[in-house]
Write an enzyme that holds these catalytic residues in place. Structure first.
Site: not given
Length: 533
Positions: A206, A270
């Site tokens: 993330d 990401e």
């Protein structure tokens, strides 16, 4: 890999991946929330689709202020989803079907309920105080600098007990970790190994471009009209609290750990950056940082031949030798491709899937892409996403792309038992569901299966080089490997592709499949074909 030959040690190159948002995939116990046993029960669907890898959005413990992206325990499963034994069973059962499981790693911040932060709040001298980013206020008591939270407002929260501010680039309940602290780095080394030793194949990381911040906590410069719209709204350009070069040191460290496993574990980032040159930096020299980074320039491009082609060919030109692109059109934070790109038109959905599944690189489908699922119906009273609650109606949040997966057309949609109130409202399952598309050769689902099967059967499509081919405005033509051509008509009128030779391996119009072509190929509006010599 320009040679067009598959490398068994780099198994993910030829495979297709699938993102599961666990709360919305399949509910096994009738509480309206998807769970790990529900995923296990649906593995045969993924196997029939031809999926080789699954990325699970967070299933670790969380109070769900940001629905799993506020982690309170990195080494355990949230009871809403099941247990560690359930995760082990999922890894095992997926492996029996030649599917590998990736988990979500959230290294930028924790929940404010994580034991580290609870201890950090106990005083300036606490063991875990320096695990987080703290700073004294300015002389007037205001925040230490002008950094703004992505979720709105200042990125600093005052802890009145200690008189210091802590940093949160997202919600105040998501304090940012201090990646200048070697103890934090060692903690995450151990977290990686904890899951990889259980057989997890890798991580989607993330906001991996945001992990580390400017050590001096310098003010961000004012935003200009050239900056992204969200930064213009915040009034500052995010320079010192994101995309810092020191993040690459962390990724190289993790890649060394990943490479020590057999098979090596994957690191997919990401990488939500605005420019392709910034994206490719996260690949390092090609084999020493991420295995792949999500291309948000592609995700955010309009669904037009010229726009997407420009992004793909720019990526191909910049990506380091030995590195591998990652492509997706939907995820849990982005409106589903069927809505955003295709406007709910199945013909356009098929073209979008043909693009994703025939480019050089690893495609990620988001749950429901394979049936052309559109965003769900979210009214103001349904909103659970804190961002949507804060900015409604200007930005309605991310709930619409997170609504439950419809498996059948009856009450509950096969996601949950009939009559159960699901955690988010489900779109009318009778309109679009898996069961109704099973066996219908003209359905989006069966088309998606045929494209994935064609990819699996062809070294050209799986790992062959990308080559640009001339084509008319509103169309896109490219070669894959030595003998395969992809032809896409992304316009509202029929288009002619000349000099085409070979057999149509797969097409959005099923009647064309198996046809031999020698010369011109006319494709109707919003259609495409893969031709193999």
């Amino acid at each position: 890999m320009a040679s067009g030959h598959r490398d068994p040690d780099r198994w993910w190159h030829g495979g297709v991946f699938y993102q599961i948002y666990p709360r919305s995939f399949a509910d096994s116990d009738g509480d309206g929330v998807g769970d790990l046993p529900g995923i296990i029960a649906k593995l045969d669907h993924l196997a029939r689709l031809g999926i080789r890898g699954v990325w699970l959005s967070p299933v670790t413990c969380s109070p769900n202020r940001d629905w799993g992206y506020d982690v309170s325990d990195y080494r355990d499963i949230d009871p809403a989803y099941g247990t560690l034994d359930d995760l082990d069973t999922l890894v095992h059962e997926a492996g029996r079907r030649d599917i590998r499981i990736l988990m979500d790693l959230v290294p930028n911040h924790t929940s404010d309920q994580h034991a580290w932060f609870v201890d950090a709040l106990s005083g300036r001298d606490s063991v875990h105080r320096d695990y987080y980013v703290w700073a004294d206020p300015k002389p007037d008591g205001s925040p230490p600098n002008n950094w703004m939270s992505i979720f709105g407002g200042p990125a600093w929260e005052l802890d009145r007990a200690s008189g210091q501010y802590f940093l949160h680039n997202f919600e105040g309940a998501q304090p940012d970790l201090n990646w200048w602290n070697e103890d934090v780095r060692r903690e995450f080394d151990d977290i990686l190994r904890f899951w990889w030793d259980r057989g997890v194949a890798g991580f989607r990381i993330d906001v991996c471009n945001m992990m580390i911040k400017d050590k001096e906590l310098r003010d961000n410069p004012p935003a200009t009209g050239d900056d992204p719209l969200e930064q213009q709204f915040m009034g500052v350009r995010a320079v010192y609290n994101t995309d810092r070069p020191e993040a690459h040191d962390i990724l190289r460290r993790w890649r060394a750990i990943a490479d020590a496993y057999d098979p090596e574990r994957l690191l997919i980032g990401e990488t939500n950056v605005e420019q392709l040159p910034t994206l490719v930096q996260f690949y390092g020299a090609g084999r020493d940082e991420l295995h792949g980074g999500f291309n948000f320039v592609f995700i955010n491009a309009p669904f037009e031949a010229a726009a997407l082609r420009t992004v793909v060919e720019g990526t191909e030109a910049l990506i380091p030798e030995g590195a591998w692109p990652i492509w997706t059109g939907s995820n849990h934070d982005v409106s589903r491709l069927s809505t955003r790109w295709a406007g709910g038109d199945p013909a356009k959905v098929k073209v979008a899937l043909l693009v994703l599944l025939t480019l050089r690189g690893t495609p990620f489908l988001y749950q429901g892409d394979e049936i052309g699922l559109t965003d769900g119906p979210i009214e103001r009273g349904d909103v659970l996403d804190e961002v949507g609650a804060r900015f409604w109606p200007y930005y309605k949040g991310r709930d619409a792309e997170r609504t439950p997966m419809p498996w059948s057309g009856g009450p509950g949609g096969g996601f949950s038992a009939p009559g159960v109130r699901t955690w988010l409202p489900m779109a009318d399952p009778a309109v679009c569901n898996v069961a109704d598309q099973e066996g219908d050769p003209d359905s989006v689902l069966e088309f998606c299966r045929r494209v994935i099967a064609a990819r699996a059967a062809s070294d050209d499509l799986a790992v062959g080089a990308y080559g640009s081919l001339d084509s008319a405005e509103g169309t896109w033509a490219f070669s894959r490997g030595a003998g395969t051509t992809v032809l896409l008509n992304m316009s509202n009128a029929a288009a002619v592709f000349d000099g085409v030779r070979g057999t149509v391996a797969v097409a959005t119009g099923r009647a064309l499949e198996g046809t031999g072509i020698e010369g011109d190929l006319v494709l109707p509006a919003w259609s495409g074909a893969v031709v193999a010599r």
